[in-house]
Design a protein around this motif. Sequence first.
Motif, PDB file in Angstrom:
ATOM      1  N   ASN A   1      21.868 -16.373 -24.506  1.00 50.37           N
ATOM      2  CA  ASN A   1      22.852 -15.984 -25.102  1.00 50.37           C
ATOM      3  C   ASN A   1      22.629 -15.401 -26.354  1.00 50.37           C
ATOM      4  O   ASN A   1      21.550 -15.786 -27.014  1.00 50.37           O
ATOM      5  CB  ASN A   1      24.119 -16.687 -25.019  1.00 50.37           C
ATOM      6  CG  ASN A   1      24.268 -17.411 -23.650  1.00 50.37           C
ATOM      7  OD1 ASN A   1      24.573 -16.535 -22.767  1.00 50.37           O
ATOM      8  ND2 ASN A   1      24.311 -18.451 -23.549  1.00 50.37           N
TER       9      ASN A   1
ATOM     10  N   PRO B   1      27.417 -12.780 -23.767  1.00 50.71           N
ATOM     11  CA  PRO B   1      26.780 -13.966 -22.841  1.00 50.71           C
ATOM     12  C   PRO B   1      25.610 -13.431 -22.036  1.00 50.71           C
ATOM     13  O   PRO B   1      25.268 -12.184 -21.854  1.00 50.71           O
ATOM     14  CB  PRO B   1      27.917 -14.267 -21.904  1.00 50.71           C
ATOM     15  CG  PRO B   1      28.703 -12.708 -21.947  1.00 50.71           C
ATOM     16  CD  PRO B   1      28.646 -12.156 -23.448  1.00 50.71           C
TER      17      PRO B   1
ATOM     18  N   CYS C   1      20.217 -11.580 -21.255  1.00 55.52           N
ATOM     19  CA  CYS C   1      21.406 -10.231 -21.453  1.00 55.52           C
ATOM     20  C   CYS C   1      20.972  -8.933 -20.921  1.00 55.52           C
ATOM     21  O   CYS C   1      19.822  -8.538 -21.527  1.00 55.52           O
ATOM     22  CB  CYS C   1      21.759 -10.411 -22.837  1.00 55.52           C
ATOM     23  SG  CYS C   1      22.109 -11.766 -23.561  1.00 55.52           S
TER      24      CYS C   1
END
Length: 445
Positions: free
Chosen positions: A360, A375, A394
């Motif tokens: 994250n 996230p 991500c």
Amino acid sequence: MLSFIVISVTSSAQTHSTVNLELKDGSYRSFPINLQQIVTCHKYLDQSFPAGTIDFLDGKKCIVVDLGESIGKVAVALSNEGTDDPYASGNYYSTYEAESYPFTGGWRLPTTAELNALGRISPRRWNAEKKGIEWTFDNDGEKTALFLPAAGWYSVKTTIYEWEEEWEHLNVGISGNYWSGDIYDNSHDCLYFKNDMIEVYGEDRDSWRKFKYNLRAFHSLSSVPSYGISVFTADGNNQEYNANEVTKVTFGEDLESKYISAKSRPGTIGIVDGREAIVVELGGKKVAIATMNVGATSIDEGAGPMTDWKDENPCHGTYMAYYTAKEQADRGEWGKGWRLPTKDEAELLIKQLQSYDGSNLLINFPEKGTRLFLPETGGVVAASWHYMFDYAGCNYWIDGGYLLRNVDIKDYTDRINGIEFDPEEYGVKNIAYDQYFVRPFHDLE
């Protein structure tokens, strides 16, 4: 020693959780508050304060000293540069270092006239216990003092080589030496004292100007009154503003979050055109970045990447092909003004993003106690014969078909500071079929 003034306050601080300062430029600064003392409005030190008054000015604790009719009153720091202890020596500087010392605010070296005037003030005594010279004041029954430690000085003992010098520390506890800010014909003046004897003279030889003496900061005091507003907050993030910048103080709703603009502080969270957003500064320009992905309903910092076609993690939102994301933005489906970030914005954002739990990403804003959180999402990758899940990191679409990614898992992608998928080089296959997520941006005025 603070003189309080009355400004516009619409409600009691003890019944609300936020204090708002409305500034002259129309923006707000809002702070969470506690139930004790929240806002104090005080008068800054000026010529009207009596000698011996102790207060803070431009970040330094200081005392007001009256140097006579021709000079007036000045503020003198209570400690030497390099220490907050009024009885400690602090750091030592040659005249050349003193000339370029980076004082802040209105603090500066004293003039020769000010040092001469200081030497004439009484009562003055040698403090044998603390080893220094001391001026005492009786301010309406309150005893205060200005103390200069006899910290000695550093002299060049011998020159071992042309480029290497050996220093010796002399006269500690016996005498004190403090540079002034005045230089005449290559002579740099200084204050010297030994016991109760005090004088000001000039060091005019280069070898003497290399001697390392102490610095004690002075600050001029205005004859025009000025006021400050101090905000004491529950989280200890205290702030002070010049009252001339503040037009009103109110308590209640968080107005800084309610009226987000380009004047808002980074880290401020509020609603922008129907979507919750956080203010982030990118290359000197402030933008609003949504606090959640398109289609998301929560911020879950413990979430992992999508694991199946019906991913229902509330923090992921909706995965989609690039052209779908572009069409939704152009049609205003995310709300008026919301759009994909540009490649330049994404590259500036990456410089601020930090890794969180390995995958994250986030940016912390300590002043506001907030964070921007991206996230780990994963995504759906178009292979030559089928779709497969991309479980790593991500993955967020950027205008132009680029991808903001924090894990480089493909050998064929063009990775530029975390930006991938250059359509000019690799065509449109990937951006037409791959399914990733969107974090929208919004311009601020």
